[in-house]
Design an enzyme around this catalytic site. Sequence first.
Site, PDB file in Angstrom:
ATOM      1  CG  ASP A  92      -8.049   6.070 -25.821  1.00  0.00           C
ATOM      2  OD1 ASP A  92      -7.019   5.537 -26.065  1.00  0.00           O
ATOM      3  OD2 ASP A  92      -9.443   5.767 -24.991  1.00  0.00           O
ATOM      4  CD  GLU A 113      -4.589   5.281   0.124  1.00  0.00           C
ATOM      5  OE1 GLU A 113      -4.633   5.593   0.947  1.00  0.00           O
ATOM      6  OE2 GLU A 113      -5.582   4.573   0.312  1.00  0.00           O
ATOM      7  CE  LYS A 123      -7.113  -1.772 -26.144  1.00  0.00           C
ATOM      8  NZ  LYS A 123      -6.867  -1.129 -24.511  1.00  0.00           N
ATOM      9  CB  THR A 183      -4.006   0.696 -22.330  1.00  0.00           C
ATOM     10  OG1 THR A 183      -3.898   0.681 -23.804  1.00  0.00           O
ATOM     11  CG2 THR A 183      -5.975   0.842 -21.650  1.00  0.00           C
ATOM     12  CE1 TYR A 223      -4.001   0.349  -0.284  1.00  0.00           C
ATOM     13  CE2 TYR A 223      -4.606  -1.777   0.433  1.00  0.00           C
ATOM     14  CZ  TYR A 223      -4.928  -0.782   0.327  1.00  0.00           C
ATOM     15  OH  TYR A 223      -6.969  -1.052  -0.737  1.00  0.00           O
ATOM     16  NE  ARG A 236      -7.308  -5.884 -19.365  1.00  0.00           N
ATOM     17  CZ  ARG A 236      -7.601  -6.365 -20.505  1.00  0.00           C
ATOM     18  NH1 ARG A 236      -7.474  -7.580 -21.021  1.00  0.00           N
ATOM     19  NH2 ARG A 236      -9.049  -6.204 -21.049  1.00  0.00           N
TER      20      ARG A 236
HETATM   21  N1  DSN Z   1     -12.517  -3.179 -25.965  1.00  0.00           N
HETATM   22  C1  DSN Z   1     -11.335  -2.695 -26.136  1.00  0.00           C
HETATM   23  C2  DSN Z   1     -10.837  -2.833 -27.903  1.00  0.00           C
HETATM   24  O1  DSN Z   1     -10.622  -4.493 -28.089  1.00  0.00           O
HETATM   25  O2  DSN Z   1     -10.659  -2.272 -28.558  1.00  0.00           O
HETATM   26  C3  DSN Z   1     -11.454  -1.431 -26.113  1.00  0.00           C
HETATM   27  O3  DSN Z   1     -10.807  -0.637 -24.984  1.00  0.00           O
END
Ligand code: DSN
Length: 432
Positions: A200, A56, A229, A226, A54, A235
Amino acid sequence: MERYPNLKNSDLEIYNLIQKESEYESTTLKMIASESYASYSVLEACGSMLTDKYAEGYPNARYYEGNEFVDQIENLAIERAKLLFKSEHVNVQPYSGSPANQAVYRALLKTGDKVMGMPVPSGGHLTHGWKVNFSGIDYTQIPYGPDPSNGRFDMDEIRKTAKIERPRMIWVGATAYPHKIEYKDFADIANEIEAYLVADIAHINALIIAGVHPDPVPYCDIVTSTSHKMLRGPRAGFILSKIEDRYQSNYHSDSKLNLAKRIDRAVFPGLQGGPHLHIIAGMAVAFKEALTDEFKNYGIQIVKNAKKLANALLDKGWQLAGGGTDTHLLILDFRKEQFTGKEAADALAKSGIIANFNMVPGDHRSPFVTSGVRLGTPSLTAMGMKENEMERVADWIDRVLKNINNIGAHTTNIRNEIAEFCSQFKIPGIRE
Ligand code: DSN
């Protein structure tokens, strides 16, 4: 090598299910455009004892004692991200992409404010103002999207809408747009109406790092992403921003603070509690990997593979939304076919090609079945596949779709061929 010996001893049910998923991913072509493979190193950091921690607050300003080492971990993640994206300020605490985007709303807007963004069926994200998401419930989405006639942004139309509606913020980012996004064009519009511009880049961050997609950082007030990906980290989410607010005014309740501080405050304590230090450690590892030439080559190859796959499918007579791709994804367009996107995605999955059904511009079918299938190349590229392999992938997709009403024996044959094919490649995080 036995990867999870302790788990195997203590919880065989979960161990077996992880093994099954691992086997499934090792014997199928993972073509979900928003997925790739994290390395063993990233997974080890994420699975470390930092899980218990933890802390914070932010480095050197925590609400708990005992953070000498985790401060260094978070600072390393921040410094590596700054280097990677040439950003003035970085926050690595968002738990994922949606919380990162939520923090942007909290840092810039008041409830009810107008936000320009793409609706989900046009290729946007839930958090860009879609009606069932907090962003469309608490704020007012002014929609824009690709022109159905050619699948591309019509900047004159977008400018016209922006000037009439005068949104306080413009989102630029997509989950299903196969073309490059020219951030400068959006920045010109945002400047004309004194709106914040927020990119984004969750779907395309590796392409930006590799230099095969325009870079939003010089043009945007804030950039969110993110770290999973195609970036192949844990994640989680992160936020890049300018330090100063170019529209500094009394508008926002925290407007005495600069933009960077408002972002930090929106994340913690505004939306979140303790940061996930194990995930931040994994993020730092992923950023280090992304700073290498090997990673840049992966980013470059993702696009080469997508273009090759697109051309091979076009040569076989299939239609693609927007006519092709210059990113990591392509969208098969079945508006003229008797079968739906959902039926096609189902047939492909049964044959070992994992993708998702997706709306196409001008779609006449419902979002529950759609007329498209979205295919991405990041995972296959992370396995080491190149253009030659894309020819084979196109052949399998073609065979599945041509036999969609008669999938029995074809499915089994293709599934077996694909499993054998996959066994020839390494798979980061599974079989390195
Ligand atoms: N849900 C994701 C996608 O597959 O594009 C985006 O966050």
